[in-house]
Design an enzyme around this catalytic site. Sequence first.
Site, PDB file in Angstrom:
ATOM      1  N   ALA A 158       0.829  -1.213   0.000  1.00  0.00           N
ATOM      2  CA  ALA A 158       0.000   0.000   0.000  1.00  0.00           C
ATOM      3  C   ALA A 158       0.859   1.256   0.000  1.00  0.00           C
ATOM      4  CB  ALA A 158      -0.931  -0.012   1.211  1.00  0.00           C
TER       5      ALA A 158
ATOM      6  N   LYS B 147       0.109   1.316  13.003  1.00  0.00           N
ATOM      7  CA  LYS B 147       0.492   0.806  11.683  1.00  0.00           C
ATOM      8  C   LYS B 147      -0.760   0.302  10.961  1.00  0.00           C
ATOM      9  CE  LYS B 147       5.204  -0.383  13.160  1.00  0.00           C
ATOM     10  NZ  LYS B 147       5.961   0.584  12.369  1.00  0.00           N
ATOM     11  N   THR B 148      -1.357   1.176  10.154  1.00  0.00           N
ATOM     12  CA  THR B 148      -2.589   0.828   9.440  1.00  0.00           C
ATOM     13  C   THR B 148      -2.496   1.314   7.998  1.00  0.00           C
ATOM     14  OG1 THR B 148      -3.746   2.916   9.899  1.00  0.00           O
ATOM     15  CG2 THR B 148      -3.902   1.214  11.586  1.00  0.00           C
ATOM     16  N   ALA B 149      -3.363   0.771   7.135  1.00  0.00           N
ATOM     17  CA  ALA B 149      -3.404   1.234   5.743  1.00  0.00           C
ATOM     18  C   ALA B 149      -3.793   2.709   5.684  1.00  0.00           C
ATOM     19  CB  ALA B 149      -4.399   0.386   4.939  1.00  0.00           C
ATOM     20  N   ALA B 150      -4.641   3.125   6.624  1.00  0.00           N
ATOM     21  CA  ALA B 150      -5.064   4.532   6.667  1.00  0.00           C
ATOM     22  C   ALA B 150      -3.877   5.448   6.969  1.00  0.00           C
ATOM     23  CB  ALA B 150      -6.157   4.721   7.719  1.00  0.00           C
TER      24      ALA B 150
ATOM     25  N   CYS C 292      -2.312  -2.915  12.354  1.00  0.00           N
ATOM     26  CA  CYS C 292      -3.717  -2.848  12.727  1.00  0.00           C
ATOM     27  C   CYS C 292      -3.959  -3.403  14.127  1.00  0.00           C
ATOM     28  CB  CYS C 292      -4.633  -3.558  11.740  1.00  0.00           C
ATOM     29  SG  CYS C 292      -6.337  -3.089  12.128  1.00  0.00           S
TER      30      CYS C 292
ATOM     31  N   GLN D 199      -5.124  -5.924   2.671  1.00  0.00           N
ATOM     32  CA  GLN D 199      -5.121  -6.688   3.917  1.00  0.00           C
ATOM     33  C   GLN D 199      -6.256  -6.328   4.884  1.00  0.00           C
ATOM     34  OE1 GLN D 199      -1.157  -7.006   5.680  1.00  0.00           O
ATOM     35  NE2 GLN D 199      -0.256  -6.828   3.643  1.00  0.00           N
TER      36      GLN D 199
ATOM     37  N   GLU E 104       9.887  -5.164  -5.862  1.00  0.00           N
ATOM     38  CA  GLU E 104       8.823  -5.957  -5.226  1.00  0.00           C
ATOM     39  C   GLU E 104       8.784  -7.354  -5.833  1.00  0.00           C
ATOM     40  OE1 GLU E 104       6.365  -7.810  -3.378  1.00  0.00           O
ATOM     41  OE2 GLU E 104       6.441  -5.750  -2.628  1.00  0.00           O
TER      42      GLU E 104
ATOM     43  N   ASP F 211       4.303   0.385   7.335  1.00  0.00           N
ATOM     44  CA  ASP F 211       4.536  -0.424   8.533  1.00  0.00           C
ATOM     45  C   ASP F 211       6.011  -0.605   8.854  1.00  0.00           C
ATOM     46  OD1 ASP F 211       1.806  -0.698   8.594  1.00  0.00           O
ATOM     47  OD2 ASP F 211       1.768  -2.775   7.888  1.00  0.00           O
TER      48      ASP F 211
ATOM     49  N   CYS G  85      -8.496   2.753  12.884  1.00  0.00           N
ATOM     50  CA  CYS G  85      -8.848   1.359  13.150  1.00  0.00           C
ATOM     51  C   CYS G  85     -10.367   1.249  13.159  1.00  0.00           C
ATOM     52  CB  CYS G  85      -8.321   0.940  14.524  1.00  0.00           C
ATOM     53  SG  CYS G  85      -6.795   0.037  14.475  1.00  0.00           S
TER      54      CYS G  85
END
Length: 409
Positions: free
Chosen positions: A16, A304-307, A164, A46, A38, A296, A339
């Site tokens: 992400a 540690k979140t995608a947001a 998360c 996720q 990558e 992350d 979250c």
Amino acid sequence: MAHSNKHTVVIIGGGAAGIATAASMLKRRAGLDIAIIEPSDIHAYQPGWTMVGGGIFEPEVTRRPMKSVMPKGVTWLKTAAKTFQPDDNEVTLEDGTTVGYDVLIVAPGIRLAWEKIEGLEATLGKNGVTSNYRYDLAPYTWQLVQGLKRGRAIFTQPPMPIKCAGAPQKAMYLSCDHWLRSGVLGDIEVEFRNAGGVLFGVQDYVPALMEYVEKYDIGLKLGSNLVAVDGPNQSATFQTKDGEVTREFDMLHVVPPQVAPQFLADSPLASESGFTDVDQHTLRHNRYPNVFGLGDGGSMPNAKTAAAARKQAPVVAVNALRQLDGKGPTAGYDGYGSCPLTVERGKIVLAEFGYGGKLMPSFPTWLIDGTKPARLSWMLKADALPWIYWNGMLKGREWLAGPGNMIAQ
């Protein structure tokens, strides 16, 4: 040092954070020479795995081919990074080649350290042991939830940092909601064994969550860290302040300990924690000004979140472009993370907060009060956020995520 293989910007990681940063940079400077390192063929959303484990999403909707999310014009180096030589502005890849850069962006994610729990790897996916932290196991979670009619279900959470921080609870609440609706919750003993000392790190959200802990009659065990699993005998051992405790289970949902990827932790770019040593606001490396870190794998003390990655990507994009132009950083990250805590099917406590636990709601409280369970928050997570992820964040569209917080020079 001359490189036959050099790019203006090299990004480590096609998750992400890496993809969003590349897309944000290209939106600002079309034609920029960017390479993304990558090895994976697949890109996963996720945050959707919680919903798979709760029987809400089909697993397939959470994954797409990596080539489909690579921004147009980016060079994809389909291998892994092995070592960093920041003094020479180069990265060595697994295949032995080196890549030079003017700016390096480090976004390799976090490593799930399953091996730190004795006996766990041998029993994952069988004997009632599962985890929503793996694509292939989330469907097994839902299978176990549907099949359990009586007995003991244990949900674990390791010490921080983890990606998360709400996910261990989300799995539990969605499971309990299904058991409640099915009329079997009274015959199931549910335990939440959290290595930490609090239910959730930001106090404002705890009262709403405690209401669900009580509603589902969950045994809350803080300071209880999973150290070993005996799959065939369905028993789990936890370290507590009073010594080791062994509990039998019928279902065990495990969240593994999480650490920095080894190649990063062993590198000159690492902080003491093993994560990329960056300034928590500018996201620029504390020792190498042409290196940035986010996602992350960064050392910032945010959730540690995608947001969080969605907010960090535009900050890195702006500051990295300024670095290429010989200027200092102007954009700042405020620690935002989100979250969406799925407390029941159809309702979510939308935790949004920044550094120091400061509440940072995206919406006015008359629309969504994040400290209370809301149906609108559920619609946001189930319908809007996956769409925003694939069609917004990964495409460099910075809805609700502009690089604010301008820093005084």
